[in-house]
Design a protein around this motif. Structure first.
Motif, PDB file in Angstrom:
ATOM      1  N   GLY A  76      -6.940  -5.034   5.795  1.00 35.66           N
ATOM      2  CA  GLY A  76      -6.800  -5.862   6.882  1.00 35.66           C
ATOM      3  C   GLY A  76      -7.183  -6.052   7.620  1.00 35.66           C
ATOM      4  O   GLY A  76      -8.682  -7.005   8.143  1.00 35.66           O
ATOM      5  N   GLY A  77      -9.123  -5.223   7.040  1.00 37.71           N
ATOM      6  CA  GLY A  77     -10.052  -5.108   7.826  1.00 37.71           C
ATOM      7  C   GLY A  77     -11.168  -6.640   7.520  1.00 37.71           C
ATOM      8  O   GLY A  77     -12.180  -6.729   7.695  1.00 37.71           O
ATOM      9  N   GLY A  94      -1.306 -14.397  12.674  1.00 40.02           N
ATOM     10  CA  GLY A  94      -1.228 -15.463  12.375  1.00 40.02           C
ATOM     11  C   GLY A  94      -1.499 -16.096  10.934  1.00 40.02           C
ATOM     12  O   GLY A  94      -1.005 -17.041  10.945  1.00 40.02           O
ATOM     13  N   ARG A  95      -2.077 -15.564  10.171  1.00 41.95           N
ATOM     14  CA  ARG A  95      -1.774 -15.461   8.892  1.00 41.95           C
ATOM     15  C   ARG A  95      -0.230 -15.610   8.405  1.00 41.95           C
ATOM     16  O   ARG A  95      -0.281 -16.274   7.267  1.00 41.95           O
ATOM     17  N   LEU A 127       2.103  -2.711  -0.760  1.00 48.77           N
ATOM     18  CA  LEU A 127       2.029  -3.697  -0.244  1.00 48.77           C
ATOM     19  C   LEU A 127       4.095  -4.382   0.815  1.00 48.77           C
ATOM     20  O   LEU A 127       4.028  -5.080   1.341  1.00 48.77           O
ATOM     21  N   ASP A 128       4.662  -3.532   0.774  1.00 48.39           N
ATOM     22  CA  ASP A 128       5.788  -3.715   0.827  1.00 48.39           C
ATOM     23  C   ASP A 128       6.520  -5.362   0.086  1.00 48.39           C
ATOM     24  O   ASP A 128       6.628  -5.800   1.220  1.00 48.39           O
ATOM     25  N   TYR A 154      -0.223  -9.496   0.883  1.00 49.14           N
ATOM     26  CA  TYR A 154      -0.399  -8.915   1.721  1.00 49.14           C
ATOM     27  C   TYR A 154      -0.399  -9.769   3.106  1.00 49.14           C
ATOM     28  O   TYR A 154      -0.009  -9.926   4.697  1.00 49.14           O
ATOM     29  N   LEU A 155      -0.691 -11.363   3.308  1.00 52.90           N
ATOM     30  CA  LEU A 155      -0.618 -12.219   4.443  1.00 52.90           C
ATOM     31  C   LEU A 155       0.193 -12.889   4.616  1.00 52.90           C
ATOM     32  O   LEU A 155       0.260 -13.696   5.365  1.00 52.90           O
ATOM     33  N   GLN A 156       0.745 -12.543   3.254  1.00 53.45           N
ATOM     34  CA  GLN A 156       2.109 -14.112   3.529  1.00 53.45           C
ATOM     35  C   GLN A 156       3.437 -13.198   3.400  1.00 53.45           C
ATOM     36  O   GLN A 156       4.666 -13.650   3.744  1.00 53.45           O
TER      37      GLN A 156
END
Lengths: 210, 271
Positions: B53-54, A65-66, B15-16, A171-173
């Motif tokens: 992710g944690g 979702g993020r 991290l890609d 990481y999140l986007q």
């Protein structure tokens, strides 16, 4: 184990010792249970997949979702992730990471692939529907899960704000370094340095044996 | 890419967060046989990335998501090992597994050959004689029927020209050579495995020297004639020289962004 117990006895007040020991046991037990579930999934046991789903689908949903900013797409990613787990359970190696981390990585990878595919096909103009947000009635975390979350958040908090922001965007986007530089209006080399330094520090604070 | 350069970007790689060309270069570096701490650095970076992710609070998942997963698993099947059909299915499965293992072994051998090929492509000009022989063998059969093949052979036969072999990136199974003129201003791709499809094109790229150099689009791979694709890199892309050549998989018509989307082949052009 005796060395760890001796260390704890020497440094932790007696009343806390039992609580800390119990927490460590819960952590180890939870990891063992999840690894056992994956082994059973590899043998074709659906009940084991359901057990793993009940434990980790919430995390996969939150990460997807993020990344995607879309609840509907995040649901699809969770679905695809657990179907992939069903197929790839025999490939899981516990040395490469704990089950929860493995599942989170699968979900993030699928979410980022969708995001980049969306960008390539110029569907980014579509407004995402409501993204999963932290909910007041979000599922309660287990003690082991809370400990894991707090440990990683503590590590992230040790980073300077600019480095933490770069890591979050990557990481999140799912942004590349070049995209982060463009988004923040910073030179590319600055972003590369921030990510390199941040990852070096995180690697030191979040070692492989967790 | 050398080991110190790889270790600088290993965190972003885990991290890609690398662009397509940097990622391809990193993966090509990992294919090399010797490293100075690269693999250990990669394991540490991956371990840290896995744990990030944690930090995210769990989100509520609607009930219908599990229902859809169950549908995706298919109907439950009763196992009846005593039934003849069950034994027949097991026999078929055993044959399939054996074939897959053989294929895996062949792919592993091909991957090892490819690693050796990438390594040999970056070595001195003397070893390019064997590459030139292989490339000429591919072209020779098409010499009569294809003007492009005749051009490639003519370039190959010029004094000072050389051949580099592309290495597959990210598990890609395509292969290709590039014939490069003595002044580095002409390069022709030769491939028996690259073929555009109705949905996909393969695009050529020239990577100039210098850190952070932006890849330059150099044309689309043409449709193969009798199983071999021969396409010349756009001359203007080579005008500033090339440190590497790349081939990427793109939507029909080429990259929509002006940068490689998915690099499948990469060749370092030794100086």
């Amino acid at each position: 184990m005796r060395t760890i117990a001796g260390f704890l006895r020497a440094t932790v007040p007696r009343r806390m010792f039992a609580a800390v020991s119990w927490l460590l046991l819960l952590t180890a037990a939870a990891a063992f249970a999840a690894e056992d579930a994956i082994a059973r999934i590899a043998r074709g046991e659906r009940a084991a997949l359901r057990a793993l789903y009940d434990e980790f689908a919430g995390r996969a949903m939150a990460i997807a979702g993020r990344v995607l900013g879309s609840k509907a797409e995040a649901e699809e990613v969770v679905q695809e992730t657990f179907l992939e787990i069903w197929r790839r359970a025999p490939e899981y190696e516990k040395e490469r990471g704990a089950p929860g981390a493995w599942i989170a990585a699968l979900a993030r990878s699928r979410a980022i692939d969708r995001l980049r595919s969306r960008r390539l096909s110029h569907r980014a103009t579509q407004e995402p529907d409501s993204a999963p947000r932290p909910e007041p009635d979000a599922p309660a975390l287990s003690a082991q899960r809370r400990q894991e979350r707090d440990r990683v958040r503590t590590a992230l908090q040790t980073l300077p704000e600019a480095q933490r922001r770069a890591i979050e965007l990557a990481y999140l986007q799912g942004l590349t370094q070049a995209e982060i530089a463009e988004k923040l209006g910073e030179p590319l080399e600055t972003i590369k340095t921030r990510i390199r330094m941040a990852m070096e520090q995180l690697a030191a604070m979040l070692p492989e044996t967790q | 890419m050398i080991c110190s350069e790889f270790k600088e970007l290993v965190g972003a790689y885990a991290l890609d967060a690398l662009d397509a060309l940097e990622r391809a270069a990193a993966e090509a570096h990992l294919m090399e046989p010797r490293h100075e701490g690269c693999l250990q650095a990669l394991e540490r970076a991956r371990a840290a990335t896995l744990q990030l992710g944690g930090a995210v609070d769990d989100a509520r998942v609607p009930a219908h998501v599990w229902e859809r997963i169950e549908m995706g698993l298919g109907p439950r099947r009763k196992r009846s090992w005593s039934a003849p059909a069950g034994w027949a299915a097991a026999a078929v499965l055993a044959v399939v597994v054996l074939l897959l293992l053989q294929r895996q072994g062949r792919l592993q051998r091909e991957a090892a050959d490819l690693r050796l090929s990438v390594q040999s492509a970056t070595s001195s000009a003397g070893s390019s004689q064997e590459l030139a022989r292989q490339c000429a063998a591919q072209l020779d059969g098409e010499r009569a029927g294809s003007a492009a093949a005749r051009e490639a052979i003519a370039l190959l036969e010029r004094p000072g020209s050389r051949v580099v072999q592309f290495g597959g990136v990210g598990g890609a199974v395509q292969t290709a050579f590039a014939v490069i003129g003595d002044d580095g201003k002409r390069a022709i791709l030769v491939s028996t495995t690259l073929a555009p499809t109705p949905e996909r094109d393969y695009q050529l790229w020239v990577v100039p020297g210098g850190r952070g150099a932006t890849p330059i689009a150099a044309g689309l791979v043409g449709a193969p004639a009798a199983g071999i694709a021969v396409t010349e890199f756009a001359a203007q892309a080579l005008s500033a020289g090339a440190a590497a050549l790349a081939v990427s998989a793109e939507p029909k018509g080429g990259s929509p962004t002006g940068t490689p989307s998915e690099v499948v082949l990469l060749a370092k052009v030794s100086g």
